[in-house]
Design a protein around this motif. Structure first.
Motif, PDB file in Angstrom:
ATOM      1  N   ARG A 273       0.908  -1.228  -0.034  1.00 47.08           N
ATOM      2  CA  ARG A 273       0.115   0.051  -0.006  1.00 47.08           C
ATOM      3  C   ARG A 273       0.900   1.175  -0.013  1.00 47.08           C
ATOM      4  NH1 ARG A 273      -4.682   1.325   4.621  1.00 47.08           N
ATOM      5  NH2 ARG A 273      -5.570   3.319   3.436  1.00 47.08           N
ATOM      6  N   LEU A 276       2.242   2.073  -3.453  1.00 45.79           N
ATOM      7  CA  LEU A 276       1.268   2.486  -4.326  1.00 45.79           C
ATOM      8  C   LEU A 276       0.950   4.061  -3.923  1.00 45.79           C
ATOM      9  CD1 LEU A 276      -1.072  -0.521  -4.918  1.00 45.79           C
ATOM     10  CD2 LEU A 276       1.072   0.217  -6.354  1.00 45.79           C
ATOM     11  N   ALA A 277       1.239   4.555  -2.832  1.00 45.31           N
ATOM     12  CA  ALA A 277       0.951   5.810  -2.417  1.00 45.31           C
ATOM     13  C   ALA A 277       1.429   6.946  -3.354  1.00 45.31           C
ATOM     14  CB  ALA A 277       1.193   6.034  -1.187  1.00 45.31           C
ATOM     15  N   PRO A 278       0.468   7.776  -4.071  1.00 39.28           N
ATOM     16  CA  PRO A 278       1.270   8.839  -4.996  1.00 39.28           C
ATOM     17  C   PRO A 278       2.081   9.805  -4.282  1.00 39.28           C
ATOM     18  CG  PRO A 278      -1.355   8.554  -5.203  1.00 39.28           C
ATOM     19  CD  PRO A 278      -0.826   7.868  -3.962  1.00 39.28           C
ATOM     20  N   ILE A 283       6.198   4.834  -6.713  1.00 33.07           N
ATOM     21  CA  ILE A 283       5.022   4.859  -7.858  1.00 33.07           C
ATOM     22  C   ILE A 283       5.784   5.780  -9.316  1.00 33.07           C
ATOM     23  CG2 ILE A 283       3.369   6.680  -7.296  1.00 33.07           C
ATOM     24  CD1 ILE A 283       2.701   3.308  -9.073  1.00 33.07           C
ATOM     25  N   ALA A 310      -5.474   1.105 -11.521  1.00 29.17           N
ATOM     26  CA  ALA A 310      -5.285   1.811  -9.986  1.00 29.17           C
ATOM     27  C   ALA A 310      -6.261   1.194  -9.244  1.00 29.17           C
ATOM     28  CB  ALA A 310      -5.547   3.274 -10.221  1.00 29.17           C
ATOM     29  N   THR A 311      -6.042   1.485  -7.904  1.00 33.98           N
ATOM     30  CA  THR A 311      -6.980   0.974  -7.016  1.00 33.98           C
ATOM     31  C   THR A 311      -8.024   1.718  -6.849  1.00 33.98           C
ATOM     32  OG1 THR A 311      -5.107  -0.024  -5.792  1.00 33.98           O
ATOM     33  CG2 THR A 311      -6.964   0.253  -4.526  1.00 33.98           C
ATOM     34  N   THR A 314      -9.035   8.270  -6.445  1.00 33.71           N
ATOM     35  CA  THR A 314      -7.887   9.501  -5.982  1.00 33.71           C
ATOM     36  C   THR A 314      -6.647   9.016  -6.551  1.00 33.71           C
ATOM     37  OG1 THR A 314      -9.305   9.540  -3.822  1.00 33.71           O
ATOM     38  CG2 THR A 314      -7.060  10.402  -3.906  1.00 33.71           C
ATOM     39  N   ALA A 315      -6.396   7.636  -6.512  1.00 34.58           N
ATOM     40  CA  ALA A 315      -4.942   7.456  -6.815  1.00 34.58           C
ATOM     41  C   ALA A 315      -4.702   7.570  -8.359  1.00 34.58           C
ATOM     42  CB  ALA A 315      -4.579   6.148  -6.310  1.00 34.58           C
ATOM     43  N   ALA A 318      -4.276  10.965  -9.432  1.00 37.23           N
ATOM     44  CA  ALA A 318      -2.887  11.349  -9.203  1.00 37.23           C
ATOM     45  C   ALA A 318      -1.814  10.812 -10.089  1.00 37.23           C
ATOM     46  CB  ALA A 318      -2.491  11.076  -7.685  1.00 37.23           C
ATOM     47  N   TYR A 319      -2.079   9.599 -10.351  1.00 30.64           N
ATOM     48  CA  TYR A 319      -1.070   8.939 -11.532  1.00 30.64           C
ATOM     49  C   TYR A 319      -1.072   9.487 -12.877  1.00 30.64           C
ATOM     50  CZ  TYR A 319      -1.248   4.641  -7.972  1.00 30.64           C
ATOM     51  OH  TYR A 319      -1.093   4.034  -6.944  1.00 30.64           O
ATOM     52  N   THR A 378      -2.668  -1.678  -8.434  1.00 24.85           N
ATOM     53  CA  THR A 378      -3.830  -1.882  -7.672  1.00 24.85           C
ATOM     54  C   THR A 378      -3.429  -3.012  -6.830  1.00 24.85           C
ATOM     55  OG1 THR A 378      -6.046  -2.747  -7.646  1.00 24.85           O
ATOM     56  CG2 THR A 378      -4.443  -3.600  -9.436  1.00 24.85           C
TER      57      THR A 378
END
Length: 610
Positions: A273, A276-278, A283, A310-311, A314-315, A318-319, A378
């Motif tokens: 997790r 994967l945080a932007p 990432i 993405a999960t 929001t993510a 950001a990606y 994800t």
């Protein structure tokens, strides 16, 4: 010797109202084999599947073919044959999503089968100008009586796309049985491993295997390995990235771990997790690497595109912002299964833009043939979702194309990547002698059970108070065709660029040979003495933690590893701690130094990894 008849363009095979009287207009049922490609002639497996069907002409027929093999083409060709022969008068297609309903309708239109993808249950009936409707499984479950009347009003062929969805909910399976029990013919399609629960899939036949477990019977199977040999799908290179992660738990404790290290599932989940945080560094580094890979691929495949899965929304946003800043180009974002999202996918598929970012939607059946590079960003880890996601990248258009998918170094994902060629049937029963999953823990049920056995402690629960603090990325290795190539290297190093710079057009054997060459080159470089590298941000942050916090964290890590080793070996915790003290030296955990605790942690990690 006579020359085989050539197949005309699929869009002109029949007029808008096919029937029995048109059988004479049909081209040969099994035209010239096309050794390669997606032209109007059928692929070899499609011919074989048609031959298998017409040998018996059964009421129910199940085809399992790897994603990208051409199940839609096969199904529509079969529908066309049955309509022309007068065996059926109507066609109903059931698909998992609204986007796939429209995609089926558009594909059917090209062979003059008119399917209505906008039919609503409230409409009740189709107009005479339609050959049938494209529906969703949810739509059937909401009002099966409507579809029962439509099905029984004419001789109907029902095509059940990704039929495993018939077991997703009790109402869906019951609705399918009620709606389509009276169908003249039923064709079931699947491109992924079947469901792992014990809910029977409607209209799928089961029989006991050698252990007495009721297992689904596939009438025709076309797996990834054969499709790869036929040049129908692309080979997949999995670019694996590790890195140091640092986060704060819901209890306010700071934790650190490296992706890929042997540890408990709760720590792995939180390290994953964090990656994967932007706001971290992992990432962005992987997105840069993936974009470099896409640039290399586009040298040989100019319209090649990339997909980030993405999960959450929001993510995904950001990606997309990071990719736009990186490339200076527009990034297509797909957040839901709505018409505007479907239109965005279609526009991306027809264009030449570099990147598409989606929240899981582009995971099953969605056809974007130019996707060549993927980033698996994800936390979904079920075999079904993974197979669907990788299936978006394997559809081949020209010989020599390959797919590159970037993965975090998470054990379950690497196991799924290694098992890409696995073909499984759907089992209704459990074999207590072998556990839930004799194939090696890939079933969802087995994963759930494992998670229950090693459930997270309260202070590690993934809730809203979790906070990713720092992360960095490192190239780890490449997985390809069952082998591993390359060694860990810094992001941006020559070693990483060697693997990112593989040509975009290569035959599978050439890919393997070049990977071996790059690995040997990296190994030769590694023999030269290298200056000590500066600590990564995550390592520096860990070094800055006060000693009492660092000791507490190490004790927790050690306790988690002892619990995992105890569960695996059925050895009491106390016996493991005693053995660790004998092997590594030092006093009991409460009095051990940071270095002594770390030595025990490393020893257990090696054992668990082995």
């Amino acid at each position: 010797m006579s020359t085989p008849a050539q197949t005309p363009d699929a869009g002109h095979l029949f007029d808008a109202a096919p029937g029995a009287h048109q059988a004479a207009q049909l081209p040969p049922a099994f035209p010239d084999r096309t050794p390669w490609g997606t032209g109007p002639r059928l692929r070899r497996w499609q011919e074989e599947a048609l031959a298998a069907y017409f040998e018996r002409e059964p009421r129910d027929f199940l085809v399992a073919a790897t994603p990208g093999a051409g199940k839609t083409t096969f199904a529509l060709r079969l529908a066309k044959e049955l309509l022309a022969r007068g065996t059926v008068d109507k066609v109903t297609v059931v698909a998992p999503t609204d986007h796939l309903k429209r995609q089926w309708a558009e594909a059917a239109e090209r062979v003059a089968i008119h399917l209505n993808p906008l039919f609503k249950n409230a409409d009740g009936w189709l107009g005479r100008h339609w050959h049938g409707a494209a529906l969703s499984y949810a739509q059937i479950g909401m009002d099966p009586a409507v579809h029962k009347k439509m099905t029984e009003s004419a001789r109907t062929l029902v095509i059940l796309d990704e039929v495993h969805h018939g077991g997703d909910a009790l109402s869906w399976g019951d609705g399918m049985r009620e709606a389509f029990a009276g169908a003249t013919r039923r064709l079931s399609l699947s491109g992924t491993p079947f469901r792992s629960d014990t809910a029977p899939i409607p209209f799928v036949e089961y029989a006991p295997d050698q252990h007495g477990i009721r297992t689904s019977i596939t009438d025709f199977s076309y797996g990834y390995r054969r499709a790869l040999e036929d040049g129908v799908v692309r080979p997949v290179l999995f670019m694996v990235y590790s890195g140091a992660m640092h986060w704060r738990t819901s209890a306010g404790e700071e934790m650190s771990a490296r992706l890929g290290e042997a540890t408990t599932k709760d720590i792995t989940a939180q390290a994953w997790r964090t990656a994967l945080a932007p706001e971290g560094e992992w990432i962005p580094a992987v997105l840069r690497a993936a974009d470099q890979r896409l640039t290399e691929v586009r040298r040989g495949v100019p319209d090649a595109g990339g997909l980030v899965i993405a999960t959450n929304k929001t993510a995904a946003r950001a990606y997309a912002q990071q990719l736009k800043a990186l490339t200076g180009e527009k990034v297509t974002v797909v957040l839901s299964d709505e018409k505007e999202s479907s239109d965005r996918i279609s526009e991306f598929s027809a264009g030449t833009d570099r990147w598409l970012v989606a929240v899981r939607m582009v995971s099953e059946g969605v056809d974007v043939p130019r996707l060549s590079v993927g980033v698996y960003a994800t936390n979904a880890s079920t075999p079904l979702f993974f197979a669907q996601a990788i299936g978006r990248f394997v559809r081949a258009r020209k010989r020599g194309e390959s797919a590159s998918v970037f993965l975090p170094n998470v054990p379950i994902l690497l196991k799924l990547a290694e098992q890409l060629e696995l073909e499984r049937d759907h089992a209704l029963d459990r074999d207590e002698r072998e556990g839930d999953d004799p194939m090696g823990g890939l079933d969802d049920a087995a994963l759930d059970e494992a998670n229950r056995l090693e459930k997270a402690s309260k202070d590690l629960t993934l809730d809203g108070s979790f906070q990713a603090l720092a992360s960095d990325a490192a190239f780890d290795r490449v997985l390809y065709d069952g082998g591993e190539f390359g060694f860990e290297a810094e992001v941006g190093s020559e070693e990483e660029l060697d693997f990112l710079g593989l040509p975009g057009l290569l035959e599978p054997e050439e890919v393997r040979n070049l990977l071996l060459h790059r690995q040997a080159k990296q190994q030769r470089r590694g023999k030269k003495a290298a200056p000590p590298s500066a600590p990564t941000p995550a390592e520096q942050r860990l070094a800055d933690i006060p000693m009492h916090k660092r000791l507490k964290e190490q004790r927790q890590q050690l306790q988690d590893l002892v619990g995992l080793w105890s569960h695996r070996t059925n050895t009491p915790h106390g016996a493991i701690h005693s053995e660790l003290r004998r092997s590594c030296g030092g006093p009991a955990v409460a009095q051990a130094t940071s270095e002594q605790l770390q030595a025990r942690i490393e020893l257990l990690r090696k054992r668990i990894g082995r």
